[in-house]
Design a protein around this motif. Sequence first.
Motif, PDB file in Angstrom:
ATOM      1  N   GLN A 154      -7.615  26.793   8.059  1.00 27.62           N
ATOM      2  CA  GLN A 154      -7.563  25.555   8.110  1.00 27.62           C
ATOM      3  C   GLN A 154      -8.398  24.601   8.202  1.00 27.62           C
ATOM      4  OE1 GLN A 154      -6.264  26.476  12.442  1.00 27.62           O
ATOM      5  NE2 GLN A 154      -3.970  26.252  11.642  1.00 27.62           N
ATOM      6  N   LEU A 155     -10.037  25.210   8.965  1.00 29.96           N
ATOM      7  CA  LEU A 155     -11.264  24.198   8.670  1.00 29.96           C
ATOM      8  C   LEU A 155     -11.803  24.534   7.270  1.00 29.96           C
ATOM      9  CD1 LEU A 155     -13.495  27.502  10.985  1.00 29.96           C
ATOM     10  CD2 LEU A 155     -12.382  24.151  10.887  1.00 29.96           C
ATOM     11  N   LEU A 192     -12.000  15.918   6.103  1.00 27.06           N
ATOM     12  CA  LEU A 192     -12.103  15.666   8.507  1.00 27.06           C
ATOM     13  C   LEU A 192     -12.968  17.123   8.412  1.00 27.06           C
ATOM     14  CD1 LEU A 192      -8.643  15.023   8.402  1.00 27.06           C
ATOM     15  CD2 LEU A 192     -10.401  13.322   8.897  1.00 27.06           C
ATOM     16  N   ARG A 193     -14.284  17.600   7.798  1.00 32.38           N
ATOM     17  CA  ARG A 193     -15.039  19.040   8.840  1.00 32.38           C
ATOM     18  C   ARG A 193     -15.598  18.414   9.983  1.00 32.38           C
ATOM     19  NH1 ARG A 193     -19.766  21.292   4.865  1.00 32.38           N
ATOM     20  NH2 ARG A 193     -19.924  23.269   6.064  1.00 32.38           N
ATOM     21  N   PRO A 194     -15.343  19.279  11.094  1.00 32.14           N
ATOM     22  CA  PRO A 194     -15.823  18.851  12.108  1.00 32.14           C
ATOM     23  C   PRO A 194     -17.060  19.147  12.176  1.00 32.14           C
ATOM     24  CG  PRO A 194     -13.811  20.718  12.087  1.00 32.14           C
ATOM     25  CD  PRO A 194     -14.349  20.017  10.934  1.00 32.14           C
ATOM     26  N   VAL A 195     -17.917  18.785  13.703  1.00 29.79           N
ATOM     27  CA  VAL A 195     -19.305  19.325  13.411  1.00 29.79           C
ATOM     28  C   VAL A 195     -18.916  20.336  14.310  1.00 29.79           C
ATOM     29  CG1 VAL A 195     -21.470  18.322  14.478  1.00 29.79           C
ATOM     30  CG2 VAL A 195     -20.026  17.031  13.402  1.00 29.79           C
ATOM     31  N   LEU A 196     -19.136  21.886  13.865  1.00 25.38           N
ATOM     32  CA  LEU A 196     -19.518  22.386  14.502  1.00 25.38           C
ATOM     33  C   LEU A 196     -21.040  23.407  14.619  1.00 25.38           C
ATOM     34  CD1 LEU A 196     -16.789  24.215  13.238  1.00 25.38           C
ATOM     35  CD2 LEU A 196     -16.642  22.957  15.318  1.00 25.38           C
ATOM     36  N   ASN A 227     -15.120  14.478  16.777  1.00 22.92           N
ATOM     37  CA  ASN A 227     -14.377  15.447  15.899  1.00 22.92           C
ATOM     38  C   ASN A 227     -15.589  17.108  15.992  1.00 22.92           C
ATOM     39  OD1 ASN A 227     -12.968  16.592  13.353  1.00 22.92           O
ATOM     40  ND2 ASN A 227     -14.664  15.430  11.905  1.00 22.92           N
ATOM     41  N   GLY A 228     -15.918  17.162  17.402  1.00 22.65           N
ATOM     42  CA  GLY A 228     -16.769  18.127  17.119  1.00 22.65           C
ATOM     43  C   GLY A 228     -16.796  19.101  17.739  1.00 22.65           C
ATOM     44  N   LEU A 230     -17.244  29.241  16.788  1.00 19.26           N
ATOM     45  CA  LEU A 230     -17.157  28.365  15.931  1.00 19.26           C
ATOM     46  C   LEU A 230     -18.298  27.438  15.366  1.00 19.26           C
ATOM     47  CD1 LEU A 230     -14.904  26.215  18.286  1.00 19.26           C
ATOM     48  CD2 LEU A 230     -13.585  26.982  15.878  1.00 19.26           C
ATOM     49  N   ALA A 231     -19.363  28.242  15.954  1.00 19.25           N
ATOM     50  CA  ALA A 231     -21.352  27.375  15.200  1.00 19.25           C
ATOM     51  C   ALA A 231     -21.714  28.378  14.569  1.00 19.25           C
ATOM     52  CB  ALA A 231     -21.792  27.387  16.450  1.00 19.25           C
ATOM     53  N   ASN A 232     -21.054  29.566  14.634  1.00 23.77           N
ATOM     54  CA  ASN A 232     -20.936  31.011  13.809  1.00 23.77           C
ATOM     55  C   ASN A 232     -20.200  31.274  13.159  1.00 23.77           C
ATOM     56  OD1 ASN A 232     -22.454  33.181  11.882  1.00 23.77           O
ATOM     57  ND2 ASN A 232     -23.243  33.679  13.575  1.00 23.77           N
ATOM     58  N   LEU A 233     -18.659  30.707  11.767  1.00 19.02           N
ATOM     59  CA  LEU A 233     -17.481  31.499  11.237  1.00 19.02           C
ATOM     60  C   LEU A 233     -17.747  33.093  11.238  1.00 19.02           C
ATOM     61  CD1 LEU A 233     -16.655  28.578   9.459  1.00 19.02           C
ATOM     62  CD2 LEU A 233     -15.887  29.358  12.280  1.00 19.02           C
TER      63      LEU A 233
END
Length: 252
Positions: A144-145, A153-157, A183-184, A208-211
């Motif tokens: 999904q990411l 549409l990359r979210p800011v994570l 968006n994040g 989310l910050a570190n996938l």
Amino acid sequence: MLTKDTAICIRTVDYSETSQIVTFFARAAGKISAIAKGSKRPKSAFDGPIEIFSYGKIVFSDSNKEKLATLTEFESAYGGPGFSGLSNNLFVLNCCLFGAELLNNLTHDYDPHPMLFDDFLQFLQNSQQAKSKSEMLALLILFQLALLKEVGLRPVLNACANCKTRYEGRKTRDEVYFSSSANGLICRDCETSFPDKIRLTRTAANCLANLKLLAESKEKTLNEIETVLIHHFTELLGRKPKMAKYILNPSS
Ligand SMILES: [Zn+2]
């Protein structure tokens, strides 16, 4: 004019007793919808009806992009319906159907996304090997990411999407939110400006910050992240995706 491509079927609809309308996500062409005439006849150019997640070589005519293309050939890369392993596990199958639904809804016809094609193929292949619900959820979240990134549409994570403060710099007790409109991630200083925010647990925000942390995450954390993503996709599409209800409450 005939076009050859490599493609994965992401949707099929019966068109008549004998024909189907199929949507393929093709590596070079992007998403195409085509009529597969006679595909449901016992003897056809396609070796039987085309099933969702069929993967292989296609040939289609697209003389007029305003109209449906005509599928003239389909040759499975596996000599049979691809990804048959998906149907052995309902949850895995539903996650893949959800991925296909989002892919279909977030891409445009004839808009090529070769990297996204490779990501989706890899997602389907990895899903067949998923050994647990957690593993499947982690694969779905990563796909999904990747999809959001590929469609711009990359979210800011890794920082606050509003004030850009780096996530790692925040005090560990600080609250973290996700906002679809921003968006994040959103920090505590900015959250009042985003009424649509959802508060995240620290564990989910860290993920989310570190996938890389997704792979070892507990099902509870993965469910929390997927809930946020479903909310986000609902906002982006203006309606809840059809398959969403099978992902978070598979038993109901
Ligand atoms: Zn902020």
